[in-house]
Design an enzyme around this catalytic site. Sequence first.
Site, PDB file in Angstrom:
ATOM      1  N   PRO A   2       0.826  -1.202   0.000  1.00 26.27           N
ATOM      2  CA  PRO A   2       0.000   0.000   0.000  1.00 26.27           C
ATOM      3  C   PRO A   2       0.863   1.257   0.000  1.00 26.27           C
ATOM      4  CG  PRO A   2      -0.780  -1.576   1.630  1.00 26.27           C
ATOM      5  CD  PRO A   2       0.536  -2.086   1.139  1.00 26.27           C
ATOM      6  N   GLU A   3       0.469   2.219  -0.832  1.00 27.75           N
ATOM      7  CA  GLU A   3       1.184   3.480  -0.927  1.00 27.75           C
ATOM      8  C   GLU A   3       0.265   4.609  -0.458  1.00 27.75           C
ATOM      9  OE1 GLU A   3       3.268   3.858  -4.722  1.00 27.75           O
ATOM     10  OE2 GLU A   3       3.267   1.690  -4.965  1.00 27.75           O
ATOM     11  N   LYS A  58       2.996   6.385   4.250  1.00 27.83           N
ATOM     12  CA  LYS A  58       2.329   5.088   4.152  1.00 27.83           C
ATOM     13  C   LYS A  58       1.835   4.597   5.520  1.00 27.83           C
ATOM     14  CE  LYS A  58       5.417   3.721   0.356  1.00 27.83           C
ATOM     15  NZ  LYS A  58       6.339   2.675  -0.144  1.00 27.83           N
ATOM     16  N   ARG A 111       2.855  -9.791   8.329  1.00 27.08           N
ATOM     17  CA  ARG A 111       4.080 -10.572   8.507  1.00 27.08           C
ATOM     18  C   ARG A 111       5.300  -9.663   8.510  1.00 27.08           C
ATOM     19  NH1 ARG A 111       2.854 -15.237  10.898  1.00 27.08           N
ATOM     20  NH2 ARG A 111       0.868 -16.000  10.063  1.00 27.08           N
ATOM     21  N   ARG A 263      14.303  -3.484  -7.662  1.00 24.90           N
ATOM     22  CA  ARG A 263      12.867  -3.222  -7.755  1.00 24.90           C
ATOM     23  C   ARG A 263      12.408  -3.428  -9.191  1.00 24.90           C
ATOM     24  NH1 ARG A 263      10.584   0.225  -3.737  1.00 24.90           N
ATOM     25  NH2 ARG A 263      12.103   0.946  -2.190  1.00 24.90           N
TER      26      ARG A 263
END
Length: 273
Positions: A2-3, A58, A111, A263
């Site tokens: 999530p951003e 975030k 996690r 990335r």
Amino acid sequence: MPELPEMETYRQLLTPRLVGQTIRAVRIHREKSVNLPAGQFAQGILGVRIAAIDRRAKYLLFRLETGQALLLHLMLGGLMFLGSEEDRPDRNTQVELDLSGGQTLYFIGLRLGYLHLLDERQYLAVLAKLGPEPLAPDFTLERFEQLLSGTRGTLKTTLVNQQKLSGIGNCYADEICFEAAILPTRPLASLSLQPAGDSGRLYSAMRAVLMEAIRQGGYMEQPLFAGDHLTGGYNDHCLVYDRGGEPCVRCGGAIIQAELSSRKVFYCAQCQH
């Protein structure tokens, strides 16, 4: 992961549903997801009212009437669900909060993510390490150009560096670069730092992409609650992210999927320069 748009969507949707409610029960199924022993964590929030929900980068902050806050970072794979046991996703939950309104807030996939109970000094120390908010009124084009001019490396690695600029991750960095027609692999030193040049297009693209993603509910597809038709609405609007090999909507060239600093990166080599 999530951003900014996903966490802002959560904030907007949860605020009218949770603010003013009291935490009636706490269940911790994975003690590593919180920062205190399970009993101490639960004791610190049981019977406490949620006073406000804020977002920084975030992170979400569930501000409590005690002055403390629950600081949430979902990290990779994390999400939330508000509702009943029957409606929630069939996934393991790490923390569950029963609320006075009769629903439960489920924290799922923590996690790598976490939910920490912190006092004001502690959570301000965490947030102080973050760069400016890209949509903040005082984050002007001039400040953006100063940030770029004082940084080495490539464009994408800078956009996702949370200490330089907070809230942008892999997805929106690629979408911003595509909107600006600039390669995410460009060295910062090669950018034109003028309002009508690269920096001006990047700044406009950054604001446009993030605001539209918020308006569309971000790209995470799992609804926040039963009947939620907003969350995940931006997923079908991504123009390059996760579209490797597909034709570019602007020029028809193939979207390239590559790797940059470990990335994934997606771009069109034909119309991004």
